[in-house]
Design an enzyme around this catalytic site. Structure first.
Site, PDB file in Angstrom:
ATOM      1  CG  HIS A  39      -6.589  -5.305   1.778  1.00 16.51           C
ATOM      2  ND1 HIS A  39      -5.998  -6.195   2.663  1.00 16.51           N
ATOM      3  CD2 HIS A  39      -7.761  -4.931   2.345  1.00 16.51           C
ATOM      4  CE1 HIS A  39      -6.781  -6.346   3.717  1.00 16.51           C
ATOM      5  NE2 HIS A  39      -7.859  -5.590   3.556  1.00 16.51           N
ATOM      6  CG  ASP A  86      -2.793  -8.320   0.658  1.00 18.74           C
ATOM      7  OD1 ASP A  86      -2.060  -8.642   1.610  1.00 18.74           O
ATOM      8  OD2 ASP A  86      -3.837  -7.645   0.811  1.00 18.74           O
ATOM      9  CG  HIS A 114      -1.967  -1.059   1.211  1.00 21.71           C
ATOM     10  ND1 HIS A 114      -2.906  -1.184   0.208  1.00 21.71           N
ATOM     11  CD2 HIS A 114      -2.213  -2.092   2.069  1.00 21.71           C
ATOM     12  CE1 HIS A 114      -3.688  -2.237   0.464  1.00 21.71           C
ATOM     13  NE2 HIS A 114      -3.280  -2.810   1.585  1.00 21.71           N
ATOM     14  CG  ASP A 123      -4.883 -10.149   3.250  1.00 21.26           C
ATOM     15  OD1 ASP A 123      -4.620 -10.651   2.144  1.00 21.26           O
ATOM     16  OD2 ASP A 123      -4.651  -8.955   3.530  1.00 21.26           O
TER      17      ASP A 123
HETATM   18  C1  SP5 Z   1      -1.079  -5.199   3.907  1.00 24.17           C
HETATM   19  C2  SP5 Z   1      -2.546  -5.215   4.204  1.00 24.17           C
HETATM   20  O1  SP5 Z   1      -3.166  -6.266   4.137  1.00 24.17           O
HETATM   21  N1  SP5 Z   1      -3.101  -4.073   4.596  1.00 24.17           N
HETATM   22  C3  SP5 Z   1      -4.494  -3.992   4.880  1.00 24.17           C
HETATM   23  C4  SP5 Z   1      -4.928  -2.653   5.359  1.00 24.17           C
HETATM   24  C5  SP5 Z   1      -6.371  -2.683   5.714  1.00 24.17           C
HETATM   25  N2  SP5 Z   1      -6.750  -1.555   6.455  1.00 24.17           N
HETATM   26  C6  SP5 Z   1      -8.174  -1.476   6.760  1.00 24.17           C
HETATM   27  C7  SP5 Z   1      -8.473  -2.500   7.775  1.00 24.17           C
HETATM   28  C8  SP5 Z   1      -9.884  -2.543   8.194  1.00 24.17           C
HETATM   29  C9  SP5 Z   1      -9.998  -3.374   9.446  1.00 24.17           C
HETATM   30  N3  SP5 Z   1     -11.306  -3.877   9.514  1.00 24.17           N
HETATM   31  C10 SP5 Z   1     -11.602  -4.617  10.717  1.00 24.17           C
HETATM   32  C11 SP5 Z   1     -12.879  -5.327  10.517  1.00 24.17           C
HETATM   33  C12 SP5 Z   1     -13.156  -6.192  11.710  1.00 24.17           C
HETATM   34  N4  SP5 Z   1     -14.323  -6.976  11.462  1.00 24.17           N
HETATM   35 ZN    ZN Z   2      -4.201  -7.202   2.661  1.00 20.98          ZN
END
Ligand code: SP5
Ligand code: ZN
Length: 341
Positions: free
Chosen positions: A197, A195, A159, A284
């Site tokens: 994301h 990944d 990111h 993930d």
């Molecule tokens: C490297 C990588 O995988 N970065 C991911 C960044 C995501 N950031 C937003 C995370 C949102 C967390 N949501 C929690 C939901 C719980 N149910």
């Molecule tokens: Zn991710």
């Protein structure tokens, strides 16, 4: 398969991230690397430390010098005022605002980041540099004709852009490795990002370039983080036109649909004539992941490794996301299947 790993990742230890109206304990925490290391140790693979002498030239080509000095110095400035808390932005520049680096620490944090989920701690810069040395040491091993090497990088990287952090990422380890292959004289280098994301940082770094093909399979940004990049119609610009390929997939995607798009991605990598592959390896996508929404199962990760191996291209695996204790099992399945294929 050799793993390159430095325990200096522990120096990056964020307390909290802001999400949906509240502060939550960070998902991206040092324990993750222990989980991954456990998966590697169970297979009795060799684990090496990064080479402290490895050249950082590719890092300076990927990231802007002013951004790197921000990363190096911001926590010290922040801690004079807020010694109890991690540094995190609460305001950002948007349309109609200037794109300038203000003098204020709050302004700088907003200028050099894009979310409030990526706290900067006392050891963030040291840990990020250790991750860069880790990936560059692994890259050198692949360059020296190893078929596959695993860089156990933490914090993750995909990111992070040329001059911004976000999504738990500070330095774009995968992009730095791709640049290192180019500096070693290779052509037709590619990044395959699996990944959950979208790897918005990697995409924006290489968006106008034809020397690194970027392919990503990820959650549709219309419904998932990072929301503002990763759509199908983003195919590159200028000389980079045609060298960015996105496969946005709906929430709930399982192996059946996932693998169809992966096969397409592999066909694109073959047609490009990929000489060296960097895999941004987030796991993930697993159904167990607490922050993501795909439905891959344990055995699917072995299939993933096998399919990547079918390209028959020297490959550098770079750790990205995955936030559950079995993350090391999934990583080991990918790498073992790659090795066996
Ligand atoms: C490297 C990588 O995988 N970065 C991911 C960044 C995501 N950031 C937003 C995370 C949102 C967390 N949501 C929690 C939901 C719980 N149910
Ligand atoms: Zn991710």
């Amino acid at each position: 398969m050799i793993t390159v790993y430095s325990e200096e990742h522990r120096l990056h230890d964020g307390r909290q991230e802001f999400h949906r109206g509240k502060m939550h304990p960070c998902f991206e925490r040092p324990e993750r690397a222990e989980w991954i290391l456990d998966g590697i140790r169970q297979r009795n693979w060799e684990i090496r430390e990064p080479d402290p002498q490895v050249s950082l030239q590719p890092l300076y080509r990927i990231h802007r010098p002013r951004y790197l000095s921000f990363l190096e110095t911001i926590y010290d400035q922040w801690s004079l005022v807020h010694p109890q808390d991690d540094a995190i932005a609460h305001v950002w520049s948007c349309r109609g605002h200037r794109q300038i680096e203000p003098e204020s620490i709050y302004g700088k944090l907003g200028y050099y980041s894009y979310d409030a989920g990526t706290p900067i701690t006392a050891g963030t810069w040291s840990a990020s540099l250790a991750a860069v040395r880790t990936v560059l040491t692994a890259q050198q091993l692949v360059h020296a004709e190893a078929r596959g090497v695993f860089a156990l990088t933490r914090p993750p990287g995909h990111h992070a852009g040329a001059d911004f952090c976000g999504g738990y990422c500070f330095c774009n380890n995968a992009a730095v490795a791709a640049e290192a292959f180019l500096l070693d004289g290779l052509e037709r280098v590619a990044v395959l990002d699996v990944d959950f994301h979208h790897g918005n940082g990697t995409q924006s770094i290489f968006y106008d370039r034809s020397d690194v093909l970027c392919i990503s399979l990820h959650a549709d940004p219309a419904e998932a983080y990072p929301y503002f990049l990763g759509y199908r119609d983003e195919t590159g610009t200028g000389p980079g036109a045609g060298f960015n390929v996105n496969y946005p997939l709906p929430t709930g995607t399982a192996w059946d649909a996932y693998s169809k798009h992966l096969l397409e991605a592999l066909a694109v990598l073959r047609a490009y004539g990929t000489t060296r592959l960097v895999v941004a390896l987030g796991v993930d996508t697993c159904q167990q992941d607490p922050i993501s929404g795909f439905s891959l199962r344990a055995d699917d990760f072995a299939r993933l490794g096998e399919l990547i191996a079918s390209l028959r291209v020297p490959t550098l695996f770079v750790m990205e996301g995955g936030y559950y204790p079995a993350v090391g099992q999934m990583v080991a399945k990918v790498l073992a299947a790659f090795d066996a294929a």
